[in-house]
Design a protein around this motif. Structure first.
Motif, mmCIF file in Angstrom:
data_model
loop_
_atom_site.group_PDB
_atom_site.id
_atom_site.type_symbol
_atom_site.label_atom_id
_atom_site.label_comp_id
_atom_site.label_asym_id
_atom_site.label_seq_id
_atom_site.Cartn_x
_atom_site.Cartn_y
_atom_site.Cartn_z
ATOM 1 N N HIS A 47 -10.356 8.088 -5.771
ATOM 2 C CA HIS A 47 -9.545 9.177 -5.238
ATOM 3 C C HIS A 47 -8.294 8.567 -4.618
ATOM 4 C CE1 HIS A 47 -8.812 13.112 -3.499
ATOM 5 N NE2 HIS A 47 -8.516 12.513 -2.365
ATOM 6 N N THR A 48 -7.129 9.133 -4.914
ATOM 7 C CA THR A 48 -5.870 8.574 -4.441
ATOM 8 C C THR A 48 -5.082 9.599 -3.630
ATOM 9 O OG1 THR A 48 -4.522 9.288 -6.317
ATOM 10 C CG2 THR A 48 -5.753 7.231 -6.589
ATOM 11 N N PRO A 49 -4.110 9.146 -2.836
ATOM 12 C CA PRO A 49 -3.250 10.111 -2.147
ATOM 13 C C PRO A 49 -2.408 10.922 -3.136
ATOM 14 C CG PRO A 49 -2.552 7.851 -1.665
ATOM 15 C CD PRO A 49 -3.810 7.770 -2.437
ATOM 16 N N PHE A 50 -2.143 10.365 -4.304
ATOM 17 C CA PHE A 50 -1.409 11.105 -5.331
ATOM 18 C C PHE A 50 -2.215 12.315 -5.791
ATOM 19 C CE2 PHE A 50 -0.169 6.624 -5.728
ATOM 20 C CZ PHE A 50 1.182 6.730 -5.460
ATOM 21 N N ASN A 51 -3.531 12.159 -5.899
ATOM 22 C CA ASN A 51 -4.404 13.279 -6.277
ATOM 23 C C ASN A 51 -4.300 14.405 -5.261
ATOM 24 O OD1 ASN A 51 -5.255 11.550 -8.268
ATOM 25 N ND2 ASN A 51 -7.317 11.303 -7.493
ATOM 26 N N GLU A 52 -4.225 14.049 -3.979
ATOM 27 C CA GLU A 52 -4.173 15.065 -2.931
ATOM 28 C C GLU A 52 -2.860 15.836 -2.971
ATOM 29 O OE1 GLU A 52 -5.313 13.679 0.930
ATOM 30 O OE2 GLU A 52 -7.057 12.617 0.127
ATOM 31 N N VAL A 53 -1.748 15.142 -3.148
ATOM 32 C CA VAL A 53 -0.457 15.829 -3.234
ATOM 33 C C VAL A 53 -0.417 16.719 -4.474
ATOM 34 C CG1 VAL A 53 2.036 15.479 -3.530
ATOM 35 C CG2 VAL A 53 0.777 14.118 -1.866
ATOM 36 N N ASP A 54 -0.969 16.250 -5.584
ATOM 37 C CA ASP A 54 -1.035 17.073 -6.796
ATOM 38 C C ASP A 54 -1.882 18.314 -6.568
ATOM 39 O OD1 ASP A 54 0.593 15.352 -8.210
ATOM 40 O OD2 ASP A 54 -1.070 14.314 -9.195
ATOM 41 N N TYR A 67 -9.915 15.904 1.293
ATOM 42 C CA TYR A 67 -8.561 15.408 1.556
ATOM 43 C C TYR A 67 -8.585 14.320 2.632
ATOM 44 C CZ TYR A 67 -6.878 19.525 -0.982
ATOM 45 O OH TYR A 67 -6.634 20.468 -1.937
ATOM 46 N N PRO A 68 -9.180 13.161 2.361
ATOM 47 C CA PRO A 68 -9.264 12.131 3.400
ATOM 48 C C PRO A 68 -7.902 11.558 3.798
ATOM 49 C CG PRO A 68 -10.042 11.266 1.313
ATOM 50 C CD PRO A 68 -9.838 12.743 1.127
ATOM 51 N N TYR A 69 -6.985 11.423 2.867
ATOM 52 C CA TYR A 69 -5.668 10.870 3.193
ATOM 53 C C TYR A 69 -4.846 11.874 4.000
ATOM 54 C CZ TYR A 69 -6.779 7.097 -0.010
ATOM 55 O OH TYR A 69 -7.382 6.032 -0.615
ATOM 56 N N LEU A 70 -4.885 13.145 3.624
ATOM 57 C CA LEU A 70 -4.138 14.176 4.344
ATOM 58 C C LEU A 70 -4.664 14.353 5.757
ATOM 59 C CD1 LEU A 70 -1.992 16.410 4.387
ATOM 60 C CD2 LEU A 70 -3.740 17.959 3.492
ATOM 61 N N THR A 71 -5.971 14.461 5.911
ATOM 62 C CA THR A 71 -6.531 14.637 7.256
ATOM 63 C C THR A 71 -6.299 13.388 8.106
ATOM 64 O OG1 THR A 71 -8.727 13.978 6.463
ATOM 65 C CG2 THR A 71 -8.255 16.346 6.583
ATOM 66 N N GLY A 72 -6.323 12.220 7.493
ATOM 67 C CA GLY A 72 -6.028 10.985 8.219
ATOM 68 C C GLY A 72 -4.586 10.946 8.705
ATOM 69 N N ALA A 73 -3.664 11.403 7.868
ATOM 70 C CA ALA A 73 -2.251 11.426 8.258
ATOM 71 C C ALA A 73 -2.007 12.441 9.369
ATOM 72 C CB ALA A 73 -1.380 11.746 7.044
ATOM 73 N N PRO A 129 0.810 -1.216 0.000
ATOM 74 C CA PRO A 129 0.000 0.000 0.000
ATOM 75 C C PRO A 129 0.848 1.273 0.000
ATOM 76 C CG PRO A 129 0.016 -0.979 2.183
ATOM 77 C CD PRO A 129 0.739 -1.925 1.274
ATOM 78 N N TYR A 130 0.273 2.319 -0.552
ATOM 79 C CA TYR A 130 0.853 3.656 -0.515
ATOM 80 C C TYR A 130 0.195 4.405 0.634
ATOM 81 C CZ TYR A 130 2.834 2.980 -5.173
ATOM 82 O OH TYR A 130 3.555 2.528 -6.239
ATOM 83 N N HIS A 131 0.970 5.231 1.328
ATOM 84 C CA HIS A 131 0.451 6.055 2.415
ATOM 85 C C HIS A 131 0.855 7.497 2.160
ATOM 86 C CE1 HIS A 131 -0.379 2.571 5.021
ATOM 87 N NE2 HIS A 131 0.712 2.061 4.487
ATOM 88 N N LEU A 132 -0.033 8.431 2.481
ATOM 89 C CA LEU A 132 0.355 9.829 2.507
ATOM 90 C C LEU A 132 0.987 10.041 3.877
ATOM 91 C CD1 LEU A 132 -1.523 12.805 1.087
ATOM 92 C CD2 LEU A 132 -0.323 13.021 3.233
ATOM 93 N N VAL A 133 2.227 10.518 3.897
ATOM 94 C CA VAL A 133 2.995 10.666 5.128
ATOM 95 C C VAL A 133 3.292 12.142 5.359
ATOM 96 C CG1 VAL A 133 5.138 10.016 6.297
ATOM 97 C CG2 VAL A 133 4.051 8.414 4.732
#
Length: 130
Positions: free
Chosen positions: A89-96, A59-65, A34-38
C-alpha cells in the motif's frame, strides 16, 4: 510414504513459503529518498473530500499526516524495478482513492482538497528527505 506423495508435499510447501515471502518481502525493500503524504491547510473554497471518519487501516499515510505536528506522513520508499508497488500500500494509492471519491476535489494531478474536522487541507505526495 510414497516418493511421489513426498515430492508433491515438498513442492506445495515450497510454493506456500514462496507466496508468504512475496507478501512480506516487498515491505522491506526500498530505494531512494522517501515519499511523504503531506497535508497543508488552505482557505480555498470548492468541493472537498470529507476525511473526518476515515479508517486508519485504510488510510494510514493520510491519518499519520493529519496527526503529525509537521503535516507529513511516515516515509515510503519505492522498490527496485517497480516490484514493491505491486505488493504494498502506498501514499499514491491513498491520493488516487481520494481523487476517485470526489473527482471535483482534485486541484491538480496528485493534489486533492480534503476536509478534516472542519478544516480544509491540500493532500499531496512529495519526495523529500527527513
Amino acid at each position: 510414504m510414497r516418493r511421489v506423495t513426498r515430492n508433491l508435499i515438498v513442492v506445495i510447501a515450497l510454493v506456500v513459503v514462496g507466496l508468504l515471502a512475496l507478501g512480506a518481502l516487498p515491505g522491506y525493500l526500498g530505494t531512494g529518498e522517501p515519499y511523504h503524504l503531506v497535508v497543508e491547510p488552505t482557505d480555498e473554497e470548492g468541493p472537498a473530500v470529507n476525511v473526518t471518519g476515515v479508517s486508519e487501516r485504510r488510510y494510514p499515510y493520510l491519518t499519520g499526516a493529519l496527526a503529525s505536528e509537521d503535516g507529513r506522513s511516515e516515509g515510503y520508499q519505492t522498490g527496485p524495478y517497480g516490484l514493491k508497488e505491486s505488493f504494498t500500500h502506498t501514499p499514491f494509492n491513498e491520493v488516487d482513492a481520494l481523487s476517485q471519491r470526489v473527482p471535483e476535489a482534485v486541484v491538480a494531478e496528485g493534489r486533492v482538497r480534503i476536509e478534516y474536522e472542519g478544516t480544509r487541507y491540500y493532500a499531496t505526495v512529495r519526495q523529500e528527505s527527513a
